[in-house]
Design an enzyme around this catalytic site. Sequence first.
Site, PDB file in Angstrom:
ATOM      1  N   ASP A   8      46.319   7.706  45.828  1.00  0.00           N
ATOM      2  CA  ASP A   8      47.630   7.184  45.452  1.00  0.00           C
ATOM      3  C   ASP A   8      47.514   5.667  45.304  1.00  0.00           C
ATOM      4  OD1 ASP A   8      48.441   9.767  45.738  1.00  0.00           O
ATOM      5  OD2 ASP A   8      49.725   9.416  47.491  1.00  0.00           O
ATOM      6  N   ASP A 129      58.588  18.225  43.316  1.00  0.00           N
ATOM      7  CA  ASP A 129      58.611  17.545  44.618  1.00  0.00           C
ATOM      8  C   ASP A 129      59.975  17.781  45.250  1.00  0.00           C
ATOM      9  OD1 ASP A 129      56.141  16.510  43.785  1.00  0.00           O
ATOM     10  OD2 ASP A 129      57.117  14.777  42.868  1.00  0.00           O
TER      11      ASP A 129
END
Length: 259
Positions: A8, A129
């Site tokens: 990330d 998500d």
Amino acid sequence: MILYPAVDISEGKAVRLVRGDFDQVTVYEDSPLEAARAWVDAGARFLHVVDLDGARTGSPKSLEHLERIAGELPVPVQYGGGLRTLPAVRDALRAGAERVILGTAAYTDIDFLDDVLGAYRERVIVSVDTRGGNVSTSGWQETTQMPAEAVIERLQNRGVRSFVYTDVDRDGMLGGIDFEHVREIAQVVRGRFLYSGGIGTLDDLRALRDLRQVNLGGVIVGKALYEGRFTIPEGREALEPEREGERPFRVAYDASRDD
């Protein structure tokens, strides 16, 4: 199942958030390329790269890091974050992404989704998500009233066949998985999906394996690897199918882990 180490990226560094909170960020490596290289050197065969700044702002901010990672490392890379226009998707693919991960725009812009699927269907994943079972968008900064299962059904009806399902409430917590919800998602997905969120131990990986959901194709792991909870080879082994004659692995249910 495939183990996908996560890289990330935020402000040019390899980081991890807690429950998608940009105020709870830990920097693990100043160079995303070196973070990715460490996973590949340890045995990773695939990489999951997310542009967190792109996800939050709505346009890619880390394509140069993607280009370096994909150009220097001999493994396929899937990449997401801020891919909300067809040119942005093209740029990510040209930078070396094997597959692109769509988020917010897949729910809000039907024409965009249709165009991307029409051009690159086999290279497209949609990220679902969730917080509290409902879909989160805009880099996890907004939560809708749309249940994950309903969204997946709607996306599949438009031609989506690959998903990433992330339990944001558990992401970065190392506290385990809501296995029942994973089963529920698996019952809805007609193609394939990857799971992310809450992985803390090898037992979590083995338990996902033992769900025996044929459409669960892999697991994305970030913080547990950075924190040394287990290694890449150990994680890959935990996800491998049981050999004939081995005693099935079972996890004792701990209600406290579902809080």
